[in-house]
Write a protein that holds these residues in place. Structure first.
Motif: not given
Length: 281
Positions: A115-116, A229-230, A236-238, A244-246
């Motif tokens: 998140r950072l 996003s709901g 949400y993280d996914a 981002l492709g991370w």
């Protein structure tokens, strides 16, 4: 008798500094990107940071060691430093040693670090997936979000790198709830979602800025993105990570240096996200 650090500090910091040039006045802390708050220096390389920013940095680095380290590498030049010099007024200064608060340090989890790191990317790359403007126009802000408190807790912990954020969390959460879910709606608000959004941004920014400083505006944007996003936190993280492709911030994954560089960051890479920084010391 003054020690070497005192002499070096006085040599580098004039008791009566000359007026800053326009270029100097635009300088900011390399960690938070905001104006210097409680200006401090590392004791060997004399790179400048906000005191709280570099203090939290040393805690993150200390958390990578099995025993309290006596020194830490500067995040800019990698010079070994043993203490943080602050409170310099030309005649005296205060010193904070690197291992002073090791037992109280908060170790960022991989989810916190993910998140950072999101705050170091360009804003707006998810706007086509989670439409913030549509969120306000459709009056979805009237629907309470049961995941918001836990999401905010992780967000604040990651940004200020402290575990106990309850006071800050409840302060900001109360302002968010008041701005979104109170029954004091006026007709003008119902017909002007843009005005409602601006009032939300102003009130939450005012509540968060004393704690988040230069990251406040991005923080307010990220709150709106999460609400729009709901989704629950995991979904949400996914979505965020996929765009981002991370790699996932799970137990056995790590965001690599090359992945970070491929995504244009808004500050110089500062080794914060290397999994092995300082581990070989």
């Amino acid at each position: 008798m003054e020690d070497d650090a005192a002499i070096e500090v006085r040599n580098h910091v004039s008791p009566e500094p000359e007026p800053e040039s326009e270029e100097d006045s635009s300088c900011c802390c390399p960690i938070c990107l905001g104006p210097f708050l409680q200006l401090s220096y590392l004791d060997k390389c004399f790179h400048k940071f906000c005191f709280n920013c570099i203090l939290r940095w040393t805690k993150v680095v200390a958390g990578k060691h099995r025993s309290p380290p006596s020194s830490v590498k500067c995040p800019l030049c990698k010079t070994e430093n043993f203490s943080i010099i602050y409170g310099v007024d030309g005649s005296c200064f205060q010193r904070h040693y690197v291992n002073q608060d090791f037992e109280d340090s908060f170790i960022l989890s991989r989810a916190h670090r993910y998140r950072l790191q999101c705050y170091y990317t360009e804003q707006g790359f998810l706007d086509d997936i989670f439409n913030i403007s549509q969120y306000w126009r459709s009056l979805k802000y009237n629907q309470p979000n049961c995941w918001l408190e836990n999401w905010l807790r992780r967000e604040i912990q990651a940004l200020i790198q402290e575990e106990d954020v309850d006071i800050i969390l409840h302060h900001i959460l109360a302002v968010v709830k008041a701005a979104l879910w109170t029954r004091r709606e006026q007709k003008s608000h119902m017909n002007a979602p843009e005005k409602k959004q601006e009032e939300f941004k102003m009130s939450v920014s005012e509540a968060a800025r004393p704690f988040l400083a230069a990251r406040t505006d991005r923080f307010v944007y990220e709150i709106q993105l999460f609400l729009a996003s709901g989704m629950n936190i995991e979904a949400y993280d996914a979505a965020y990570i996929q765009r981002l492709g991370w790699s996932s911030p799970g137990v056995n994954t790590e965001v690599s240096h090359s992945e970070l560089v491929d995504r244009s960051t808004v500050i110089p890479y500062m080794h914060l996200f290397d999994g092995d920084f300082d581990e070989n010391e």
